[in-house]
Write a protein that holds these residues in place. Structure first.
Motif, mmCIF file in Angstrom:
data_model
loop_
_atom_site.group_PDB
_atom_site.id
_atom_site.type_symbol
_atom_site.label_atom_id
_atom_site.label_comp_id
_atom_site.label_asym_id
_atom_site.label_seq_id
_atom_site.Cartn_x
_atom_site.Cartn_y
_atom_site.Cartn_z
ATOM 1 N N ALA A 128 0.788 -1.045 -0.036
ATOM 2 C CA ALA A 128 -0.104 0.209 -0.032
ATOM 3 C C ALA A 128 0.886 1.124 -0.053
ATOM 4 N N GLY A 129 1.894 1.282 0.785
ATOM 5 C CA GLY A 129 2.753 2.365 0.844
ATOM 6 C C GLY A 129 3.747 2.822 -0.374
ATOM 7 N N TYR A 130 3.973 1.556 -1.195
ATOM 8 C CA TYR A 130 5.065 1.778 -2.090
ATOM 9 C C TYR A 130 4.174 2.282 -3.389
ATOM 10 N N PHE A 131 3.194 1.620 -3.633
ATOM 11 C CA PHE A 131 2.184 1.629 -5.043
ATOM 12 C C PHE A 131 1.425 2.813 -4.918
ATOM 13 N N GLY A 132 0.638 2.867 -3.487
ATOM 14 C CA GLY A 132 -0.250 4.175 -3.368
ATOM 15 C C GLY A 132 -1.495 3.807 -4.316
ATOM 16 N N GLY A 133 -2.177 4.776 -4.617
ATOM 17 C CA GLY A 133 -3.425 4.964 -5.498
ATOM 18 C C GLY A 133 -4.466 3.967 -5.007
ATOM 19 N N PHE A 134 -5.200 3.204 -5.970
ATOM 20 C CA PHE A 134 -6.268 2.617 -5.598
ATOM 21 C C PHE A 134 -5.996 1.292 -4.787
ATOM 22 N N VAL A 135 -4.738 0.817 -4.892
ATOM 23 C CA VAL A 135 -4.100 -0.346 -4.161
ATOM 24 C C VAL A 135 -3.832 0.016 -2.631
ATOM 25 N N ASP A 136 -3.507 1.212 -2.268
ATOM 26 C CA ASP A 136 -3.589 1.918 -0.951
ATOM 27 C C ASP A 136 -4.791 2.126 -0.557
ATOM 28 N N THR A 137 -5.722 2.905 -1.296
ATOM 29 C CA THR A 137 -7.133 2.937 -0.699
ATOM 30 C C THR A 137 -7.692 1.774 -0.378
ATOM 31 N N LEU A 138 -7.786 0.740 -1.235
ATOM 32 C CA LEU A 138 -8.569 -0.599 -0.973
ATOM 33 C C LEU A 138 -8.087 -1.136 0.518
ATOM 34 N N ILE A 139 -6.677 -1.039 0.419
ATOM 35 C CA ILE A 139 -6.409 -1.993 1.692
ATOM 36 C C ILE A 139 -6.427 -1.041 2.918
ATOM 37 N N MET A 140 -6.276 0.247 3.005
ATOM 38 C CA MET A 140 -6.434 1.015 4.015
ATOM 39 C C MET A 140 -7.735 0.995 4.620
ATOM 40 N N ARG A 141 -8.827 1.304 3.435
ATOM 41 C CA ARG A 141 -10.344 1.333 3.720
ATOM 42 C C ARG A 141 -10.643 0.166 4.499
ATOM 43 N N THR A 142 -10.159 -1.260 3.991
ATOM 44 C CA THR A 142 -10.352 -2.184 4.540
ATOM 45 C C THR A 142 -9.990 -2.423 6.356
ATOM 46 N N ALA A 143 -8.950 -2.042 6.476
ATOM 47 C CA ALA A 143 -8.339 -1.804 7.539
ATOM 48 C C ALA A 143 -9.136 -0.903 8.630
ATOM 49 N N ASP A 144 -9.604 0.424 7.943
ATOM 50 C CA ASP A 144 -10.385 1.068 8.685
ATOM 51 C C ASP A 144 -11.885 0.323 9.074
ATOM 52 N N VAL A 145 -12.296 -0.229 8.383
ATOM 53 C CA VAL A 145 -13.541 -1.174 8.738
ATOM 54 C C VAL A 145 -13.425 -2.007 9.671
ATOM 55 N N GLN A 146 -12.252 -3.093 9.621
ATOM 56 C CA GLN A 146 -11.779 -3.967 10.636
ATOM 57 C C GLN A 146 -11.610 -3.375 12.094
ATOM 58 N N LEU A 147 -11.032 -1.940 11.884
ATOM 59 C CA LEU A 147 -10.705 -1.121 13.191
ATOM 60 C C LEU A 147 -11.994 -0.687 14.066
ATOM 61 N N SER A 148 -12.915 -0.901 13.076
ATOM 62 C CA SER A 148 -14.308 -0.314 14.012
ATOM 63 C C SER A 148 -14.927 -1.438 14.843
ATOM 64 N N PHE A 149 -14.307 -2.397 14.729
ATOM 65 C CA PHE A 149 -14.782 -3.679 15.561
ATOM 66 C C PHE A 149 -13.959 -4.031 16.382
ATOM 67 N N PRO A 150 -14.023 -4.588 17.729
ATOM 68 C CA PRO A 150 -13.129 -4.991 18.532
ATOM 69 C C PRO A 150 -12.420 -6.014 17.860
ATOM 70 N N ALA A 151 -11.252 -6.543 18.248
ATOM 71 C CA ALA A 151 -10.350 -7.628 17.901
ATOM 72 C C ALA A 151 -11.114 -8.834 18.215
ATOM 73 N N ILE A 152 -11.729 -8.929 19.512
ATOM 74 C CA ILE A 152 -12.180 -10.329 19.824
ATOM 75 C C ILE A 152 -13.289 -10.692 19.078
ATOM 76 N N LEU A 153 -14.126 -9.652 18.512
ATOM 77 C CA LEU A 153 -15.164 -9.941 17.900
ATOM 78 C C LEU A 153 -14.867 -10.545 16.368
ATOM 79 N N ILE A 154 -13.917 -9.818 15.749
ATOM 80 C CA ILE A 154 -13.393 -10.354 14.696
ATOM 81 C C ILE A 154 -12.939 -11.746 14.625
ATOM 82 N N ALA A 155 -12.079 -12.016 15.976
ATOM 83 C CA ALA A 155 -11.710 -13.545 16.050
ATOM 84 C C ALA A 155 -12.908 -14.342 16.361
ATOM 85 N N LEU A 156 -13.626 -13.855 16.905
ATOM 86 C CA LEU A 156 -14.842 -14.874 17.033
ATOM 87 C C LEU A 156 -15.814 -15.052 15.735
#
Length: 315
Positions: A128-156
């Motif tokens: 994401a950091g090296y290529f930027g652009g759409f790849v960076d946006t896709l990976i970081m938005r996925t990360a943002d969505v996952q951060l909105s949930f506690p890790a234990i809920l994701i694990a469950l």
């Protein structure tokens, strides 16, 4: 030949002398709290990894269990036995042996889960950091969505999905693998965000520009040139996430979706012991809980020191 050997030995001594006199090592030796935490951590890791050899018995060998020895208190209490130093549980298992084996299971599973999370996060972050652009946006938005949930809920959630995909007869055998994947998919975000930020800084430096002038492939630049320079903060995250992964594994096992009772970790032992807490058999839950607390505390202390030591701005 002798001269070459002597030169190699002298070089080795100089390297060790440089490490011993480095700022990081001096700061480590001066911090007594970290020294004690490291010593306790080393004892726990050594005892757990050598559990098959240092534990008095194999608590998971059904042929060696005797129900007549069930619910014995610790040796220093009335009714206790020196044969079972920390007492026994409801199945007659030696609690000292059970804690050592449970530590071993929790540490191995959590370590594999953290390494999986690091592999996923570092790979996605550097891309994401090296290529930027759409790849960076896709990976970081996925990360943002996952951060909105506690890790234990994701694990469950991951644990439930993976278990539903496995045949019922294979769920117990695959429980450890499922927990490793659950932890890995729950903790990759921190690595990805940190590595992405560092990569965006590193890719603008002269050595990366020089590598591009030599027409080196992007994969080579990312792996050989950028990756070694973004690993310092990753080491801190690894240490802290190790403690979080142990808690996550213990929580999953405590909730009954982790390892089966016949292959217990610390979380499973605590879940079994809490059923007997109010009937007076406090040791069944106390000793696994104490071992879990000490293990996580030492890892957190070591991680906090490492963060401060590697970042002079935080001193």
């Amino acid at each position: 030949m002798t001269r070459t050997t002597n030169e190699a030995e002298a070089h080795g001594r100089s390297v060790w002398a440089g490490v011993w006199q480095s700022d990081l090592c001096i700061d480590f030796r001066a911090n007594r709290l970290v020294l004690v935490a490291t010593l306790l951590l080393a004892i726990l890791l050594t005892a757990s990894l050598l559990a098959p050899w240092v534990a008095p018995t194999d608590p998971f060998d059904a042929m060696s269990l005797d129900v007549m020895h069930s619910n014995l208190p610790p040796a220093w209490q009335q009714g206790g036995s020196t044969e079972f130093l920390l007492g026994t549980d409801d199945q007659g298992r030696d609690m000292l042996s059970a804690v050592l084996y449970g530590l071993r299971t929790s540490i191995v599973i959590s370590a594999l889960g953290v390494l999986l999370a690091a592999a996923i996060g570092i790979s996605l972050g550097i891309v994401a950091g090296y290529f930027g652009g759409f790849v960076d946006t896709l990976i970081m938005r996925t990360a943002d969505v996952q951060l909105s949930f506690p890790a234990i809920l994701i694990a469950l959630l991951v644990d439930g999905i993976l278990h539903s995909m496995l045949p019922a007869l294979k769920r117990d055998d695959s429980a450890a693998m499922v927990i490793v994947i659950s932890i890995g998919l729950s903790f990759w975000v921190q690595y990805a965000r940190t590595v992405r930020s560092s990569t965006m800084v590193e890719k603008k430096k002269d050595y990366v520009s020089a590598a591009r002038l030599f027409a080196l492939p992007s994969r080579t630049i990312m792996v050989r040139h950028i990756l070694p320079n973004v690993m310092s903060p990753v080491l801190v995250i690894l240490t802290i996430n190790f403690g979080l992964a142990i808690i996550t594994e213990a929580t999953l096992s405590y909730l009954g979706v982790g390892l089966p009772p016949m292959r217990p970790s610390l979380g499973t032992l605590i879940r079994i012991g809490q059923e007997y807490l109010f009937s007076g058999e406090w040791w069944i839950v106390a000793f696994p809980g104490f071992a879990l607390a000490i293990l996580v505390l030492t890892l957190n202390l070591l991680g906090d020191w490492l963060r401060d030591a590697l970042n002079p701005k935080l001193r």
